[in-house]
Design a protein around this motif. Structure first.
Motif, PDB file in Angstrom:
ATOM      1  N   LEU A 322      38.706  44.270  46.638  1.00  0.00           N
ATOM      2  CA  LEU A 322      38.566  44.402  45.182  1.00  0.00           C
ATOM      3  C   LEU A 322      39.349  43.307  44.470  1.00  0.00           C
ATOM      4  N   THR A 323      38.672  42.551  43.619  1.00  0.00           N
ATOM      5  CA  THR A 323      39.353  41.573  42.764  1.00  0.00           C
ATOM      6  C   THR A 323      39.292  42.070  41.322  1.00  0.00           C
ATOM      7  N   THR A 324      40.297  41.695  40.531  1.00  0.00           N
ATOM      8  CA  THR A 324      40.426  42.299  39.204  1.00  0.00           C
ATOM      9  C   THR A 324      40.773  41.315  38.088  1.00  0.00           C
ATOM     10  N   HIS A 325      40.884  40.030  38.377  1.00  0.00           N
ATOM     11  CA  HIS A 325      41.369  39.106  37.356  1.00  0.00           C
ATOM     12  C   HIS A 325      42.718  39.587  36.814  1.00  0.00           C
ATOM     13  N   ALA A 326      43.772  39.488  37.623  1.00  0.00           N
ATOM     14  CA  ALA A 326      45.104  39.958  37.218  1.00  0.00           C
ATOM     15  C   ALA A 326      45.404  39.477  35.799  1.00  0.00           C
ATOM     16  N   THR A 327      45.712  40.412  34.914  1.00  0.00           N
ATOM     17  CA  THR A 327      45.749  40.108  33.486  1.00  0.00           C
ATOM     18  C   THR A 327      47.161  40.117  32.909  1.00  0.00           C
ATOM     19  N   ASP A 328      47.282  39.519  31.763  1.00  0.00           N
ATOM     20  CA  ASP A 328      48.434  39.665  30.892  1.00  0.00           C
ATOM     21  C   ASP A 328      47.946  39.339  29.486  1.00  0.00           C
ATOM     22  N   VAL A 329      48.781  39.616  28.501  1.00  0.00           N
ATOM     23  CA  VAL A 329      48.449  39.300  27.110  1.00  0.00           C
ATOM     24  C   VAL A 329      49.670  38.646  26.486  1.00  0.00           C
ATOM     25  N   THR A 423      43.123  35.719  35.726  1.00  0.00           N
ATOM     26  CA  THR A 423      43.385  34.845  36.859  1.00  0.00           C
ATOM     27  C   THR A 423      42.182  34.743  37.788  1.00  0.00           C
ATOM     28  N   ASP A 424      42.192  33.687  38.611  1.00  0.00           N
ATOM     29  CA  ASP A 424      41.343  33.657  39.787  1.00  0.00           C
ATOM     30  C   ASP A 424      42.072  34.466  40.864  1.00  0.00           C
ATOM     31  N   ASP A 425      41.654  35.708  41.037  1.00  0.00           N
ATOM     32  CA  ASP A 425      42.319  36.652  41.930  1.00  0.00           C
ATOM     33  C   ASP A 425      41.775  36.493  43.351  1.00  0.00           C
ATOM     34  N   ASP A 426      42.661  36.437  44.337  1.00  0.00           N
ATOM     35  CA  ASP A 426      42.232  36.332  45.730  1.00  0.00           C
ATOM     36  C   ASP A 426      41.544  37.611  46.198  1.00  0.00           C
ATOM     37  N   VAL A 427      40.564  37.451  47.078  1.00  0.00           N
ATOM     38  CA  VAL A 427      40.004  38.585  47.811  1.00  0.00           C
ATOM     39  C   VAL A 427      41.052  39.033  48.826  1.00  0.00           C
ATOM     40  N   ASP A 428      41.460  40.283  48.745  1.00  0.00           N
ATOM     41  CA  ASP A 428      42.518  40.806  49.603  1.00  0.00           C
ATOM     42  C   ASP A 428      42.133  42.219  50.028  1.00  0.00           C
ATOM     43  N   PRO A 429      41.922  42.468  51.330  1.00  0.00           N
ATOM     44  CA  PRO A 429      41.479  43.796  51.753  1.00  0.00           C
ATOM     45  C   PRO A 429      42.453  44.916  51.435  1.00  0.00           C
ATOM     46  N   ARG A 430      43.705  44.600  51.084  1.00  0.00           N
ATOM     47  CA  ARG A 430      44.641  45.657  50.682  1.00  0.00           C
ATOM     48  C   ARG A 430      44.247  46.255  49.334  1.00  0.00           C
ATOM     49  N   LYS A 487      54.207  41.416  29.834  1.00  0.00           N
ATOM     50  CA  LYS A 487      54.146  41.430  31.298  1.00  0.00           C
ATOM     51  C   LYS A 487      53.384  42.675  31.738  1.00  0.00           C
ATOM     52  N   ALA A 488      52.109  42.652  31.427  1.00  0.00           N
ATOM     53  CA  ALA A 488      51.266  43.836  31.543  1.00  0.00           C
ATOM     54  C   ALA A 488      51.105  44.305  32.978  1.00  0.00           C
ATOM     55  N   PRO A 489      51.021  45.611  33.175  1.00  0.00           N
ATOM     56  CA  PRO A 489      50.713  46.171  34.501  1.00  0.00           C
ATOM     57  C   PRO A 489      49.230  45.971  34.804  1.00  0.00           C
ATOM     58  N   PRO A 490      48.785  46.317  36.027  1.00  0.00           N
ATOM     59  CA  PRO A 490      47.367  46.132  36.353  1.00  0.00           C
ATOM     60  C   PRO A 490      46.457  46.797  35.331  1.00  0.00           C
ATOM     61  N   SER A 491      45.508  46.051  34.831  1.00  0.00           N
ATOM     62  CA  SER A 491      44.539  46.548  33.864  1.00  0.00           C
ATOM     63  C   SER A 491      43.171  46.181  34.392  1.00  0.00           C
ATOM     64  N   LEU A 492      42.427  47.152  34.872  1.00  0.00           N
ATOM     65  CA  LEU A 492      41.211  46.880  35.620  1.00  0.00           C
ATOM     66  C   LEU A 492      40.032  46.684  34.677  1.00  0.00           C
ATOM     67  N   ILE A 493      40.022  45.528  34.005  1.00  0.00           N
ATOM     68  CA  ILE A 493      38.949  45.252  33.053  1.00  0.00           C
ATOM     69  C   ILE A 493      37.796  44.499  33.699  1.00  0.00           C
ATOM     70  N   HIS A 494      38.048  43.766  34.742  1.00  0.00           N
ATOM     71  CA  HIS A 494      37.003  43.038  35.453  1.00  0.00           C
ATOM     72  C   HIS A 494      37.123  43.374  36.935  1.00  0.00           C
ATOM     73  N   ASN A 532      33.733  36.891  45.151  1.00  0.00           N
ATOM     74  CA  ASN A 532      35.135  36.638  44.816  1.00  0.00           C
ATOM     75  C   ASN A 532      35.318  36.846  43.322  1.00  0.00           C
ATOM     76  N   ALA A 533      36.412  36.378  42.779  1.00  0.00           N
ATOM     77  CA  ALA A 533      36.712  36.573  41.356  1.00  0.00           C
ATOM     78  C   ALA A 533      36.099  35.497  40.472  1.00  0.00           C
ATOM     79  N   VAL A 534      35.091  34.804  40.962  1.00  0.00           N
ATOM     80  CA  VAL A 534      34.305  33.759  40.275  1.00  0.00           C
ATOM     81  C   VAL A 534      35.175  32.672  39.637  1.00  0.00           C
ATOM     82  N   GLY A 535      36.419  32.522  40.114  1.00  0.00           N
ATOM     83  CA  GLY A 535      37.303  31.479  39.597  1.00  0.00           C
ATOM     84  C   GLY A 535      38.117  31.894  38.396  1.00  0.00           C
ATOM     85  N   GLY A 536      37.854  33.083  37.836  1.00  0.00           N
ATOM     86  CA  GLY A 536      38.625  33.564  36.693  1.00  0.00           C
ATOM     87  C   GLY A 536      37.813  33.915  35.470  1.00  0.00           C
TER      88      GLY A 536
END
Length: 588
Positions: A322-329, A423-430, A487-494, A532-536
């Motif tokens: 699962l990739t999520t585009h790790a976010t912040d605002v 972000t461009d989030d890495d594919v990570d099986p964790r 410094k936002a926590p995980p926000s699963l918008i993508h 993948n995360a399509v580059g961001g």
């Protein structure tokens, strides 16, 4: 027996439905949420009035949302109903970064997650991008004051101005977005009488993008400003017999939660033959059969359904990666008017190949405060910091705003300028979607979503810090007197890649055509199939382009069709007068 059953009528499923119905196939879409009637009545402009409608839950707004378990303090921005999460999206429709595809040889090639590339080239996807951009349509965003502030800051830090749609260097540009351009009185007045169709057309600059776009008032459904699939692809699918020479109207059954994919055979001969589903209002269960089944329930529900159906998972990659585009605002407090609450929520962006993207953000006070200030993995600004890190972004304030600090900052929303980091989030099986050990709900075992910050790879975390620092620099160059980073926590918008396509059978669920490797005739056409995360960049346009490509592959393999994206010439668009007449005839 149907030709095709599609599970989910959101950003990807409705695209496949339209493309195959246009070719004359018998298409059934099963949607767990509601098929909204009068959007003007059901999607009012205020957050409190929309509760129970625009959410991941059953059609009865008095009932609670469907349950999920999260392994971290987060939530998932996802909406049930015809149109899916595109009902609430900002309409941002950039193309993916070319470096996230096979065969890329640019100077920034090694900055990407090269272990998990798309199994075809970026150039191969371009015709499908152009097709979707024409149909929605996707246009260069109309700009306002907050966008001018962003552009001034981007120029101030020396970013290149990108004039095209394909990004190959760090640059800024207006969004390519799926929002109709303002016309008539739209954007020129706040008089509600003048903001009704046809006096006003396209985006009315109301600023309520989160609430699901119902503007302009009295506009035909296919001429509402924001091009959710509810307003574009879904009505085109439902009226395909009226505007396509060979078309057959698709059918939608809403309040239909699919609980099982039915198969026959075993091993390499296993084939999808239909689905079982439950009607939420009555609890009745039904079975429908088809030659092809398309899963498009989203990055959480598609793996959940696969696992609940007992389908093969020999390589262990169902729900993984699962990739999520790790976010912040980051938010700049300006000494001048920004009009941050007006116009499209996000109409200008900056892209950094190999790192990701960021884009402007605006909206009404409730949504603005919740997204910009109320979540933090660091702690409360000025009171405590439990992140264990020294922030190096250059922000003046780090952490969650509460009390007097929050009131002071929000006291004049139209002097704020905010930027969302993607972000461009890495594919990570964790990072994964699996089945929870909690009690099942009425639709079966519930999903467990694991996207913890500590599970982000070192590259993903580094990308977030890089982009955040650039955003802080941009806001200060634009004139900010103070820059705040929660410094936002995980926000699963993508959410994407949980059922990824790939060239290697050892780490992918579907092949390059979107067909499941383990089950013949079973396809995936939502964000979960993205490699993948399509580059961001925001993923919706890429999902829709790939869904178009997948529909073409289905037609070729199962129904004797040939490639058509380039061969058919100019498409009928979702705003064509013929679609308006067809929608009116069907009462849509």
């Amino acid at each position: 027996m149907r030709d095709v059953i599609i599970i989910g009528a959101g950003g990807g499923g409705a695209v496949v439905a339209k493309e195959l119905a246009e070719q004359g196939l018998d298409v059934l879409m099963l949607e767990a949420g509601r098929h909204t009637g009068d959007a003007e009545q059901e999607w009012p402009l205020y957050e409190s009035a929309s509760q129970g409608v625009l959410r991941w839950g059953p059609t009865n707004p008095a009932m609670g949302p469907w349950r999920r378990e999260y392994a971290q303090a987060s939530t998932a921005f996802q909406t049930a109903g015809v149109g899916g999460t595109t009902l609430q999206y900002f309409g941002n429709s950039p193309r993916a970064m070319p470096g996230s595809f096979a065969g890329y040889n640019g100077a920034d090639k090694n900055l990407y997650d090269n272990n998990y590339l798309f199994p075809f080239s970026y150039d191969e996807l371009k015709p499908y991008y152009r097709w979707v951009e024409k149909i929605l349509p996707v246009q260069t965003a109309a700009l306002g004051t907050k966008e001018e502030v962003f552009i001034r800051g981007a120029e101030g830090i020396g970013l290149h101005y990108e004039r095209g749609k394909d990004v190959d260097q760090a640059s800024f540009r207006p969004q390519q977005n799926a929002i109709l351009q303002p016309g008539g009185h739209a954007g020129r007045t706040d008089d509600p009488q003048r903001l009704q169709f046809p006096q006003a057309r396209g985006c009315t600059y109301c600023g309520h993008c989160y609430q699901g776009c119902s503007m302009p008032r009295r506009a035909p459904r296919n001429l509402k400003a924001k091009r959710s699939t509810y307003n574009s692809y879904a009505p085109m699918a439902l009226t395909a017999d009226l505007w396509s020479r060979h078309g057959k109207a698709a059918e939608i059954v809403d309040d239909a939660f699919v609980t099982q994919v039915l198969t026959e055979g075993s091993g390499a001969s296993m084939k999808a033959v239909g689905v079982g589903f439950r009607i939420g209002a009555t609890g009745e269960t039904h079975v429908e059969t088809a030659r092809v089944v398309v899963m498009a329930a989203g990055a959480i529900e598609t793996p959940r359904l696969w696992l609940n159906s007992g389908l093969p998972n020999d390589n262990g990659w169902v729900g993984k990666g699962l990739t999520t585009h790790a976010t912040d605002v980051v938010t700049g407090v300006m000494p001048f008017e920004t009009k941050g609450s007006q116009g499209p929520a996000s109409a200008v962006r900056a892209d950094f190949p190999g790192y990701g993207s960021f884009e402007s953000f605006g909206g009404m006070p409730g949504a603005y405060a919740a997204n910009a200030f109320l979540g933090s993995e660091a702690g409360i600004a000025g009171i405590y910091d439990h992140s264990g890190e020294v922030d190096q972004s250059g922000a003046d304030v780090v952490g969650r705003l509460v009390g007097p600090a929050l009131k002071e900052t929000m006291s004049d929303i139209d002097r704020l300028a905010s930027i969302v980091i993607l972000t461009d989030d890495d594919v990570d099986p964790r990072n994964s979607v699996s089945l929870s050990s909690q009690p099942a709900d009425e639709n079966g075992p519930v999903p467990l979503v694991n996207a913890q910050t500590q599970n982000f790879t070192a590259r993903t975390r580094s990308n977030r810090e890089y982009l955040t620092k650039k955003a802080v620099e941009l806001l200060k160059a634009a004139g900010a007197t103070q820059v705040i980073r929660p410094k936002a926590p995980p926000s699963l918008i993508h959410m994407q890649s949980s059922m990824r396509m790939g060239s290697d059978p050892a780490n992918s669920v579907v092949d390059e055509n979107g067909e499941a490797r383990a089950v013949q005739g079973l396809y995936i056409a939502d964000n979960s199939s993205l490699a993948n995360a399509v580059g961001g960049p925001n993923p919706t346009l890429t999902t829709q382009a790939i869904a178009t490509r997948t529909a073409e592959k289905i037609m070729q393999k199962h129904f004797g069709g040939s490639g058509w994206v380039d061969a058919r010439g100019q498409p009928i668009t979702s705003v064509d007068p013929r679609i308006t007449l067809a929608c009116e005839k069907r009462g849509l």
